[in-house]
Design an enzyme around this catalytic site. Structure first.
Site, PDB file in Angstrom:
ATOM      1  N   GLU A 277      -4.450   8.799  -2.564  1.00  0.00           N
ATOM      2  CA  GLU A 277      -5.527   8.932  -3.567  1.00  0.00           C
ATOM      3  C   GLU A 277      -4.997   9.547  -4.866  1.00  0.00           C
ATOM      4  OE1 GLU A 277      -8.390   7.563  -3.226  1.00  0.00           O
ATOM      5  OE2 GLU A 277      -8.096   7.026  -1.120  1.00  0.00           O
ATOM      6  N   ASP A 358       0.214   3.402  -2.245  1.00  0.00           N
ATOM      7  CA  ASP A 358       0.941   3.552  -0.983  1.00  0.00           C
ATOM      8  C   ASP A 358       2.385   3.963  -1.264  1.00  0.00           C
ATOM      9  OD1 ASP A 358      -1.218   2.861   0.533  1.00  0.00           O
ATOM     10  OD2 ASP A 358      -0.504   0.864   1.106  1.00  0.00           O
TER      11      ASP A 358
HETATM   12 ZN   LIG Z   1      -6.447   3.298  -2.549  1.00  0.00          ZN
END
Ligand SMILES: [Zn+2]
Length: 410
Positions: A277, A358
């Protein structure tokens, strides 16, 4: 364009729309996985796979029924001139054009929502319940409905009134004037969503001091991310499905973790999810998204300005004179193919951002705990492991699990 022709054009557009929509869903559901990557062995046994399949099929059928119902109703409304008749009927009671349009759109909104109520109810208390996801009580379900009606009437009503007023007062220039209003509104929602709207539905409490909070703050500091607001939300009140999100910009940003997420994951996995996030912030995705949404609204308003004064649109929908609200309805139908294209563009960008976030989590924290968290999330929510690539292309805002795992575990 001649009203009769325009009427058939609108019918054609919504027919094409549902055809593409349901065809993609069908491609997606008939895609049966031939093999699973070894990395999922521990998570998915035959039983779980079967359950996933049954859940996907149940949702597919549900979407098919609701989609066809809405489609047939809309075609019937256009064909029979219902939209125009409703306009004529309301004109007996309301003289002032702005209130007429407000009432008209309000009635259609409430009507369509009431019609969808039994479907929502079935989805929550039958499908979600059967697969063990539902925690919503009937009281919460109906209270939610009531609250969202009040919010839509207040906020939607004010915005709609402002738009109609500008259309009446400013003529063709209304589109960029209302665009400014919309931008201010979108920024305020972004800033105040967790402070004003969310508490109406959920309880937010600060994350308790402890290992988890310490680990999160330590990580945030290591990547130079100032974070003072970590909240836990009682998502378990409605569903066992878990989530986490950031809200707000600059100093006001907050991270919100679902209590279900905390229950289902190790602290290591939770920090990895948070790292992902934070990656969205660090890579400025939040700003890209905001700017893209603002541009999208601008395009929409500009196109609206091209059709809103077209009398033939009102006539095509069965009216006997120009009515802004009839043209609104026509506009939403006319706009739907473009809205699908814009959605595809947004989803492409979003999938790219997900990979980047990611990657950020992998390089600044670790790939493995994020991969584990994604597997748990996906398996627990009975997500489709092998979605059809075209379905993904159109509808997925996140890349499919297996593609994400390949990059995280590479
Ligand atoms: Zn995301």
């Amino acid at each position: 364009m001649d009203p009769e022709l325009l009427k058939y054009l609108l019918m054609g557009i919504i027919t094409l729309n549902i055809f593409i929509e349901k065809w993609l869903a069908w491609l997606n559901i008939r895609q049966v996985p031939d093999h699973l990557p070894a990395t999922l062995d521990q998570y998915l046994d035959d039983n779980k796979l079967k359950q996933t399949r049954t859940y996907q099929v149940a949702n597919y059928k549900f979407g098919l029924v609701t989609g066809i119902f809405t489609y047939l109703l809309t075609i019937w409304f256009i064909g029979s001139g219902f939209f125009g008749e409703l306009d004529g009927w309301l004109r007996y009671f309301i003289d002032y054009p702005l209130f007429l349009s407000l009432a008209y759109i309000g009635i259609l909104y409430m009507g369509s929502d009431l019609l969808s109520l039994p479907f929502d109810y079935y989805h929550t208390f039958k499908i979600e319940e059967e697969f063990g996801f539902n925690n919503t009580t009937k009281k919460v379900f109906f209270l939610d409905k009531l609250k969202s009606y009040v919010i839509s009437i207040v906020i939607g009503g004010v915005l709609l009134y402002a738009l109609l007023w500008l259309i009446h007062q400013a003529g063709l220039d209304f589109w960029w004037m209302f665009w400014i209003v919309a931008i201010v509104f979108m920024l305020s929602v972004n800033l105040f969503y967790t402070a004003w709207i969310l508490p109406l539905f959920n309880k937010l409490s600060p994350l308790e001091d402890g290992d988890l909070k310490r680990d999160i703050l330590r990580y945030a500091k290591s990547v130079g991310f100032s974070l003072d607001n970590i909240f836990v939300i009682d998502g378990s009140k409605r569903s066992s499905k878990a989530n986490a999100f950031f809200s707000g910009l600059g100093k006001r940003k907050k991270v919100v973790l679902y209590d279900t997420l905390i229950d289902q994951h190790t602290p290591d996995e939770l920090v990895a999810v948070l790292a992902h996030e934070i990656g969205h912030y660090k890579k400025k995705h939040i700003y890209y998204n905001l700017i893209t949404s603002i541009l999208q609204v601008g395009v929409m308003l500009f196109i609206l300005s091209q059709v809103i004064y077209n009398e033939n649109m009102s006539l095509a929908l069965g009216g006997d004179q120009l009515a802004l609200h009839l043209n609104f309805i026509g506009f939403t139908m006319l706009f739907s193919p473009l809205s699908m294209l814009l959605g595809i563009g947004m989803n492409m960008m979003s999938r790219k951002h997900e990979f980047e976030a990611d990657e950020f989590a992998k390089t600044t924290y670790a790939g493995e705990p994020l991969a584990e968290a994604l597997k748990t999330l996906s398996v627990k929510t009975l997500s489709n492991i092998h979605p059809h690539p075209w379905y993904v292309f159109v509808h997925y805002s996140h890349p499919p699990l297996i593609e994400r795992l390949e990059k995280l575990e590479e």
